[in-house]
Design an enzyme around this catalytic site. Structure first.
Site, PDB file in Angstrom:
ATOM      1  CE  LYS A 164      -5.056  -6.712  -2.291  1.00  0.00           C
ATOM      2  NZ  LYS A 164      -4.004  -6.112  -1.489  1.00  0.00           N
ATOM      3  CG  HIS A 196      -6.155  -4.463   7.601  1.00  0.00           C
ATOM      4  ND1 HIS A 196      -6.305  -5.392   6.602  1.00  0.00           N
ATOM      5  CD2 HIS A 196      -7.352  -3.857   7.736  1.00  0.00           C
ATOM      6  CE1 HIS A 196      -7.555  -5.347   6.157  1.00  0.00           C
ATOM      7  NE2 HIS A 196      -8.210  -4.423   6.816  1.00  0.00           N
ATOM      8  CG  HIS A 222      -1.894  -1.133   1.209  1.00  0.00           C
ATOM      9  ND1 HIS A 222      -2.886  -1.291   0.271  1.00  0.00           N
ATOM     10  CD2 HIS A 222      -1.970  -2.210   2.028  1.00  0.00           C
ATOM     11  CE1 HIS A 222      -3.549  -2.408   0.524  1.00  0.00           C
ATOM     12  NE2 HIS A 222      -3.008  -2.985   1.571  1.00  0.00           N
TER      13      HIS A 222
END
Length: 145
Positions: A64, A137, A37
């Site tokens: 993904k 996350h 990310h």
């Protein structure tokens, strides 16, 4: 009078065995978060950017569906786990300011490579999960202007 190294040596060896795996576990989750990310200085931010970044970051063994790249410093992202974020839902934090992001959405029908992605760029509040003050996350379900 010589001191026996037995107990001291045992404590030292126990520290080597117990502590590093714990640190490695935390570090590996943060490293995975960054791999998936984080991209501080993106080039392009178009469909080709998404396709190349997804391959470069090894996120296409199975295509993904959605992945977001955050374009800011590691320190600013980490700060969401502290004063620059607020609690959100269960065990998540929402940023107090908007971040520049590129979201890559899979546009193919097959989950197998080659994967094709559509890029959407903008600024938005982001939601992350933190462990011990480190981002681990990214919540893709939250998309806000």
């Amino acid at each position: 009078m010589a001191m026996s190294p037995g107990p001291l040596f045992l404590v030292f060896m126990l520290g080597l065995v117990v502590i590093p795996p714990t640190l490695a576990l935390d570090d590996s989750r943060y490293t995975k978060f960054l791999t998936q990310h984080y991209d501080a200085k993106p080039k392009g931010r178009d469909d080709r950017y998404c396709e190349s970044m997804m391959v470069k970051r090894k996120l296409t063994s199975s295509c993904k569906d959605v992945n977001t790249f955050i374009h800011d410093t590691k320190n600013n992202i980490k700060a969401i786990c502290g004063k620059k974020g607020s609690p959100y839902g269960r065990n998540l934090r929402i940023s107090k300011s908007r971040f520049q992001v590129t979201t890559c959405t899979h546009k193919g029908r097959s989950p197998r490579p080659p994967c094709r992605y559509r890029a959407s760029k903008g600024f938005r509040y982001i939601i992350i999960g933190c462990e011990n003050g480190w981002p681990v996350h990214f919540d893709e379900s939250f998309i806000s202007p």
